[in-house]
Design an enzyme around this catalytic site. Structure first.
Site, PDB file in Angstrom:
ATOM      1  N   HIS A   1      -7.976  -4.979  -0.675  1.00 48.92           N
ATOM      2  CA  HIS A   1      -6.858  -4.248  -0.098  1.00 48.92           C
ATOM      3  C   HIS A   1      -6.645  -4.701   1.353  1.00 48.92           C
ATOM      4  O   HIS A   1      -7.603  -4.879   2.100  1.00 48.92           O
ATOM      5  CB  HIS A   1      -7.161  -2.748  -0.138  1.00 48.92           C
ATOM      6  CG  HIS A   1      -5.958  -1.889   0.046  1.00 48.92           C
ATOM      7  ND1 HIS A   1      -5.109  -1.574  -0.991  1.00 48.92           N
ATOM      8  CD2 HIS A   1      -5.443  -1.281   1.145  1.00 48.92           C
ATOM      9  CE1 HIS A   1      -4.132  -0.811  -0.538  1.00 48.92           C
ATOM     10  NE2 HIS A   1      -4.320  -0.623   0.749  1.00 48.92           N
TER      11      HIS A   1
ATOM     12  N   ASP B   1     -10.111  -3.569  -5.514  1.00 52.65           N
ATOM     13  CA  ASP B   1      -9.336  -2.506  -4.887  1.00 52.65           C
ATOM     14  C   ASP B   1      -9.267  -1.336  -5.862  1.00 52.65           C
ATOM     15  O   ASP B   1      -8.958  -1.535  -7.042  1.00 52.65           O
ATOM     16  CB  ASP B   1      -7.930  -3.048  -4.600  1.00 52.65           C
ATOM     17  CG  ASP B   1      -7.009  -2.071  -3.871  1.00 52.65           C
ATOM     18  OD1 ASP B   1      -7.340  -0.876  -3.780  1.00 52.65           O
ATOM     19  OD2 ASP B   1      -5.940  -2.505  -3.404  1.00 52.65           O
TER      20      ASP B   1
ATOM     21  N   SER C   1       0.830  -1.200   0.000  1.00 55.74           N
ATOM     22  CA  SER C   1       0.000   0.000   0.000  1.00 55.74           C
ATOM     23  C   SER C   1       0.871   1.260   0.000  1.00 55.74           C
ATOM     24  O   SER C   1       1.643   1.472  -0.930  1.00 55.74           O
ATOM     25  CB  SER C   1      -0.962  -0.057   1.195  1.00 55.74           C
ATOM     26  OG  SER C   1      -1.984   0.889   1.074  1.00 55.74           O
TER      27      SER C   1
END
Length: 315
Positions: free
Chosen positions: A282, A252, A158
């Site tokens: 995610h 996502d 991320s």
């Protein structure tokens, strides 16, 4: 465009989403920063899978002219000294630290044999962009000196994937350039008017509303969107980047960033591949012990890190 996730996401993954939401509700961005951190840290503790056998973890710091950057060094009982992994954790640039991804780094260490160094970079809003990136750059320079005889593999999930890509861009051509990078559902600054930003705008676990909040907190509202460090996809030169593996979750908003980054590296003559993990969301790293798809993806991640550390490109 609204996506129906009823059948796209399997029962195991729905159970993971529901368990996550029990600790970290979907409306958490409406809380104070302190409350968000407390909620996130509690969630990470609940998902902590413990340490594998035969591993040690040691806390240390990297000195800079203005502050010390906390790090945690993971070592396997049967080390492979060909490479080390520099890991940057996720959390929207405002959450997480050495504890949030502790077990992930421990497992990555034991399964590859490489030393893993987790970097506790400065968080926003106390430290606005580019403070987090400056810490990532300092960590790489430290690693290049400390592990002069080993390949350095960059990894992150991320927000951490964004940091890894920024480091790769800055240090290409460096005397001890990164040997490769493995980016796990990274946010790379893709076009938010198309692709997954539209089809998965309201995906479970991360929405475009969440992303807008994190971006505002990260910058304090300043417009740095053309900065290649802030958004690696805004770079004008993708040549010389290390071999790159992007591992994206299908459900996502960020899913399109991996293929876009891959395509630009390939067009510039580099090596890159992007995997789309079907039906995953995610943050699925925390589901690697309970969701079969996540377990398979984590093995793909481990294998990629291991191969890049050996100087191999099996794709």
């Amino acid at each position: 465009m609204s996506t129906d996730y009823t059948n796209l996401i399997d029962a195991e993954t729905w159970a993971f989403i529901e368990r996550t939401n029990a600790y970290y509700p979907p409306d958490t961005i409406d809380y104070t920063i302190l409350q968000q951190r407390e909620i996130y840290d509690r969630m990470c503790r609940e998902f902590h899978a413990g340490y594998p056998d035969g591993m040690t973890a040691t806390d240390s710091t990297i000195a800079t002219p203005t502050h010390a950057i906390p790090i945690r060094i993971y070592r396997s009982a049967t080390p492979d000294q060909r490479a080390m992994v520099l890991y940057f954790h996720g959390g929207g640039f405002m959450l997480g630290g050495l504890e949030s991804h502790d077990d992930v780094c421990a497992e990555l260490c034991v399964r590859t044999g490489y030393e893993v160094v987790s970097v506790d970079y400065r968080l926003s809003p106390e430290h606005l962009y580019p403070a987090c990136h400056e810490d990532a750059y300092a960590a790489f320079e430290w690693a290049a000196k400390t592990y002069a005889d080993r390949a350095i593999v960059l990894a992150g999930d991320s927000a951490g994937g964004n940091l890894a890509a920024a480091v790769a861009g800055r240090y290409r051509g460096h005397g001890h350039a990164p040997a490769g990078q493995v980016l796990i559902y990274p946010g790379l600054g893709g076009d938010n008017t198309r692709g997954s930003y539209i089809t998965h705008a309201n995906a479970p676990m991360l929405t475009t509303r969440d992303m807008a909040f994190y971006q505002k907190i990260r910058t304090g509202g300043a417009d740095v969107s053309r900065d290649a460090g802030f958004a690696p996809l805004r770079d004008t030169d993708f040549s010389g980047l290390p071999p790159t593996v992007c591992v994206m979750a299908e459900c996502d908003p960020l899913a399109s960033d991996g293929p876009a980054y891959r395509d630009r590296i390939l067009a510039a003559g580099g090596k890159a591949v992007s995997f789309e993990e079907k039906g995953l969301v995610h943050g699925y790293l925390r589901a690697r012990h309970t969701v079969a798809r996540a377990r398979e993806s984590f093995t793909r991640i481990v294998d990629a890190v291991a191969a890049l550390g050996r100087g191999e490109w099996p794709y």
